[in-house]
Design a protein around this motif. Structure first.
Motif, PDB file in Angstrom:
ATOM      1  N   THR A  11      11.049   5.603  10.974  1.00 32.25           N
ATOM      2  CA  THR A  11      10.842   5.203   9.582  1.00 32.25           C
ATOM      3  C   THR A  11       9.460   4.576   9.468  1.00 32.25           C
ATOM      4  O   THR A  11       9.040   3.842  10.377  1.00 32.25           O
ATOM      5  CB  THR A  11      11.906   4.192   9.113  1.00 32.25           C
ATOM      6  OG1 THR A  11      11.536   3.668   7.838  1.00 32.25           O
ATOM      7  CG2 THR A  11      12.071   3.039  10.085  1.00 32.25           C
TER       8      THR A  11
ATOM      9  N   PHE B  67       8.641   2.274   7.479  1.00 28.22           N
ATOM     10  CA  PHE B  67       8.757   0.982   6.794  1.00 28.22           C
ATOM     11  C   PHE B  67       9.093  -0.175   7.726  1.00 28.22           C
ATOM     12  O   PHE B  67       9.161  -1.313   7.290  1.00 28.22           O
ATOM     13  CB  PHE B  67       9.834   1.081   5.713  1.00 28.22           C
ATOM     14  CG  PHE B  67       9.661   2.269   4.808  1.00 28.22           C
ATOM     15  CD1 PHE B  67       8.624   2.308   3.887  1.00 28.22           C
ATOM     16  CD2 PHE B  67      10.519   3.355   4.889  1.00 28.22           C
ATOM     17  CE1 PHE B  67       8.450   3.403   3.054  1.00 28.22           C
ATOM     18  CE2 PHE B  67      10.364   4.449   4.062  1.00 28.22           C
ATOM     19  CZ  PHE B  67       9.322   4.479   3.141  1.00 28.22           C
TER      20      PHE B  67
ATOM     21  N   GLU C  58      16.954   1.479  -6.302  1.00 28.38           N
ATOM     22  CA  GLU C  58      16.026   2.352  -5.598  1.00 28.38           C
ATOM     23  C   GLU C  58      16.293   2.344  -4.097  1.00 28.38           C
ATOM     24  O   GLU C  58      16.883   1.397  -3.554  1.00 28.38           O
ATOM     25  CB  GLU C  58      14.577   1.935  -5.878  1.00 28.38           C
ATOM     26  CG  GLU C  58      14.276   0.490  -5.537  1.00 28.38           C
ATOM     27  CD  GLU C  58      12.932   0.032  -6.101  1.00 28.38           C
ATOM     28  OE1 GLU C  58      12.009   0.869  -6.208  1.00 28.38           O
ATOM     29  OE2 GLU C  58      12.799  -1.171  -6.413  1.00 28.38           O
TER      30      GLU C  58
ATOM     31  N   ASP D 177      14.741   4.572  -0.179  1.00 22.42           N
ATOM     32  CA  ASP D 177      13.955   5.613   0.463  1.00 22.42           C
ATOM     33  C   ASP D 177      14.875   6.427   1.356  1.00 22.42           C
ATOM     34  O   ASP D 177      15.804   5.882   1.979  1.00 22.42           O
ATOM     35  CB  ASP D 177      12.816   4.994   1.284  1.00 22.42           C
ATOM     36  CG  ASP D 177      11.782   4.312   0.404  1.00 22.42           C
ATOM     37  OD1 ASP D 177      11.133   5.020  -0.384  1.00 22.42           O
ATOM     38  OD2 ASP D 177      11.637   3.079   0.495  1.00 22.42           O
TER      39      ASP D 177
ATOM     40  N   SER E 155      15.145  10.305   3.921  1.00 24.12           N
ATOM     41  CA  SER E 155      14.524  11.494   4.515  1.00 24.12           C
ATOM     42  C   SER E 155      15.622  12.418   5.012  1.00 24.12           C
ATOM     43  O   SER E 155      16.809  12.057   5.055  1.00 24.12           O
ATOM     44  CB  SER E 155      13.587  11.108   5.667  1.00 24.12           C
ATOM     45  OG  SER E 155      14.324  10.898   6.868  1.00 24.12           O
TER      46      SER E 155
ATOM     47  N   TRP F  50      10.108  11.358   4.180  1.00 23.98           N
ATOM     48  CA  TRP F  50      10.580  10.189   3.459  1.00 23.98           C
ATOM     49  C   TRP F  50      10.108  10.257   2.000  1.00 23.98           C
ATOM     50  O   TRP F  50       8.945  10.561   1.723  1.00 23.98           O
ATOM     51  CB  TRP F  50      10.074   8.901   4.104  1.00 23.98           C
ATOM     52  CG  TRP F  50      10.800   8.564   5.372  1.00 23.98           C
ATOM     53  CD1 TRP F  50      10.412   8.859   6.645  1.00 23.98           C
ATOM     54  CD2 TRP F  50      12.040   7.868   5.468  1.00 23.98           C
ATOM     55  NE1 TRP F  50      11.347   8.390   7.541  1.00 23.98           N
ATOM     56  CE2 TRP F  50      12.353   7.778   6.856  1.00 23.98           C
ATOM     57  CE3 TRP F  50      12.924   7.312   4.555  1.00 23.98           C
ATOM     58  CZ2 TRP F  50      13.505   7.153   7.327  1.00 23.98           C
ATOM     59  CZ3 TRP F  50      14.070   6.685   5.015  1.00 23.98           C
ATOM     60  CH2 TRP F  50      14.362   6.611   6.379  1.00 23.98           C
ATOM     61  N   GLY F  51      11.022   9.984   1.095  1.00 24.68           N
ATOM     62  CA  GLY F  51      10.697   9.972  -0.319  1.00 24.68           C
ATOM     63  C   GLY F  51      11.416   8.834  -1.018  1.00 24.68           C
ATOM     64  O   GLY F  51      12.375   8.254  -0.488  1.00 24.68           O
ATOM     65  N   HIS F  52      10.952   8.532  -2.226  1.00 27.41           N
ATOM     66  CA  HIS F  52      11.489   7.394  -2.985  1.00 27.41           C
ATOM     67  C   HIS F  52      12.417   7.904  -4.084  1.00 27.41           C
ATOM     68  O   HIS F  52      12.080   8.837  -4.820  1.00 27.41           O
ATOM     69  CB  HIS F  52      10.340   6.591  -3.598  1.00 27.41           C
ATOM     70  CG  HIS F  52      10.741   5.241  -4.093  1.00 27.41           C
ATOM     71  ND1 HIS F  52      11.235   4.259  -3.260  1.00 27.41           N
ATOM     72  CD2 HIS F  52      10.727   4.699  -5.347  1.00 27.41           C
ATOM     73  CE1 HIS F  52      11.499   3.176  -3.971  1.00 27.41           C
ATOM     74  NE2 HIS F  52      11.210   3.416  -5.243  1.00 27.41           N
ATOM     75  N   TYR F  53      13.580   7.250  -4.220  1.00 27.63           N
ATOM     76  CA  TYR F  53      14.601   7.625  -5.202  1.00 27.63           C
ATOM     77  C   TYR F  53      14.881   6.410  -6.075  1.00 27.63           C
ATOM     78  O   TYR F  53      15.150   5.321  -5.552  1.00 27.63           O
ATOM     79  CB  TYR F  53      15.861   8.118  -4.482  1.00 27.63           C
ATOM     80  CG  TYR F  53      15.581   9.346  -3.637  1.00 27.63           C
ATOM     81  CD1 TYR F  53      15.846  10.617  -4.118  1.00 27.63           C
ATOM     82  CD2 TYR F  53      14.997   9.223  -2.374  1.00 27.63           C
ATOM     83  CE1 TYR F  53      15.567  11.752  -3.363  1.00 27.63           C
ATOM     84  CE2 TYR F  53      14.701  10.345  -1.609  1.00 27.63           C
ATOM     85  CZ  TYR F  53      14.986  11.606  -2.111  1.00 27.63           C
ATOM     86  OH  TYR F  53      14.684  12.731  -1.364  1.00 27.63           O
ATOM     87  N   TYR F  54      14.858   6.608  -7.407  1.00 29.68           N
ATOM     88  CA  TYR F  54      14.735   5.455  -8.312  1.00 29.68           C
ATOM     89  C   TYR F  54      15.499   5.703  -9.601  1.00 29.68           C
ATOM     90  O   TYR F  54      15.434   6.778 -10.191  1.00 29.68           O
ATOM     91  CB  TYR F  54      13.251   5.273  -8.620  1.00 29.68           C
ATOM     92  CG  TYR F  54      12.862   4.154  -9.536  1.00 29.68           C
ATOM     93  CD1 TYR F  54      12.472   2.921  -9.037  1.00 29.68           C
ATOM     94  CD2 TYR F  54      12.821   4.342 -10.925  1.00 29.68           C
ATOM     95  CE1 TYR F  54      12.062   1.898  -9.882  1.00 29.68           C
ATOM     96  CE2 TYR F  54      12.426   3.320 -11.772  1.00 29.68           C
ATOM     97  CZ  TYR F  54      12.042   2.099 -11.248  1.00 29.68           C
ATOM     98  OH  TYR F  54      11.637   1.096 -12.080  1.00 29.68           O
TER      99      TYR F  54
ATOM    100  N   ASP G  17      16.554   3.961   4.002  1.00 27.32           N
ATOM    101  CA  ASP G  17      15.897   2.680   4.254  1.00 27.32           C
ATOM    102  C   ASP G  17      15.582   2.045   2.892  1.00 27.32           C
ATOM    103  O   ASP G  17      15.618   2.706   1.853  1.00 27.32           O
ATOM    104  CB  ASP G  17      14.613   2.897   5.062  1.00 27.32           C
ATOM    105  CG  ASP G  17      14.184   1.661   5.845  1.00 27.32           C
ATOM    106  OD1 ASP G  17      14.729   0.571   5.588  1.00 27.32           O
ATOM    107  OD2 ASP G  17      13.294   1.794   6.711  1.00 27.32           O
ATOM    108  N   ASN G  18      15.298   0.760   2.911  1.00 28.14           N
ATOM    109  CA  ASN G  18      14.795   0.027   1.725  1.00 28.14           C
ATOM    110  C   ASN G  18      15.686   0.203   0.494  1.00 28.14           C
ATOM    111  O   ASN G  18      15.229   0.683  -0.556  1.00 28.14           O
ATOM    112  CB  ASN G  18      13.368   0.466   1.383  1.00 28.14           C
ATOM    113  CG  ASN G  18      12.388   0.183   2.491  1.00 28.14           C
ATOM    114  OD1 ASN G  18      12.545  -0.777   3.234  1.00 28.14           O
ATOM    115  ND2 ASN G  18      11.387   1.033   2.640  1.00 28.14           N
TER     116      ASN G  18
END
Length: 272
Positions: free
Chosen positions: A91, A93, A126, A128, A130, A188-192, A220-221
């Protein structure tokens, strides 16, 4: 909705007090300045409660079939807590992450606790994620928020890699859920999710996978916030001062009107 700025308010209030003939220039200036400062400070500020802030750090070595944390509880199947570089997983992060398909081969579901909100609050969820990073088959990942009954929401925004939705609404909903298909090598991508509530209620966040082969999406996160707009003390103080002086001016106008005299200009004396 029509926007009214501080100058508009000042003119409306001065007009209510009787116009320029009854309100001195200093009072006019003070009213306008007071309202402009109040508007600059904001009628209210967003005071946010970070309810979930899980970065999967500090849980020690890798734990297969992990029980979850104080923020996220495993409510179905199993998940693995992985400390990189175990199993070749990574990761960007930190070092900790979660494989949603635990070592039992039954894809897991993670839920937060139930949290209350009021009408007008802004909710943000939100995370993160992958792909499984192990050359396996693609995996599904579902994530979102479940409401305790029908809730009125507005200004709904959804963001994920390669896709932006909204703002949309208003409408009634029992939850907001998205499902994505992640290739094994998906980066890895961000989901919101973000929206504003117009009814009160309660909700919890959920993340799960349909994977059942011991190789699942990585996350993660995970973060959940609820922001409420609360008036700032200095804004209230300025507004109260301004309206108090307007009340004084109104009383002066009525008194001078009875005497048939013009109200003198009220000047503000500052100590040097």
């Amino acid at each position: 909705m029509t926007s009214v700025n501080a100058s508009n308010w000042a003119e409306l209030l001065i007009s209510y007090l009787g116009g320029g003939a009854m309100v001195g220039n200093s009072v006019k200036s003070f009213i306008a300045a007071t309202l402009m400062i109040a508007v600059a400070l904001g009628a209210g500020a967003a005071h946010g409660a970070v309810l979930v802030n899980e970065h999967f750090e500090g849980y020690g070595p890798t734990q297969l079939n992990w029980a979850g944390s104080s923020d996220l509880t495993v409510v179905r199947g199993t998940v693995d807590y992985i400390l990189e570089p175990d199993f070749g997983l990574s990761t960007p992060f930190g070092r900790g992450l979660v494989d949603l398909d635990g070592s039992s081969g039954h894809g897991g579901r993670l839920n937060t606790a139930l949290f209350s909100f009021n009408a007008g609050d802004t909710v943000i969820f939100e995370l993160d994620a992958s792909g499984n990073q192990r050359n396996g088959s693609p995996d599904t990942m579902s994530y979102g928020l479940i409401f305790n009954g029908l809730v009125g929401i507005d200004q709904v925004i959804a963001r994920l890699p390669g896709f932006n939705f909204g703002p949309d609404g208003p409408f009634l909903a029992s939850g907001l859920l998205s499902s994505v298909n992640l290739a094994a090598d998906a980066p890895w991508g961000h989901y919101y999710y973000q929206f504003v509530t117009y009814t009160s209620g309660s909700l919890y966040a959920t993340i799960d996978t349909g994977s059942a082969d011991n190789v699942g999406p990585l996350i993660d996160n995970v973060r959940l916030r609820i922001h409420a707009v609360v008036p700032e003390p200095q804004t209230w103080a300025l507004m109260i001062t301004g309206f108090g002086l307007m009340g004084v001016a109104l009383r002066r106008r009525r008194y001078m009107g009875r005497l048939g005299q013009k109200a003198p200009d009220l000047r503000i004396v500052r100590a040097c």
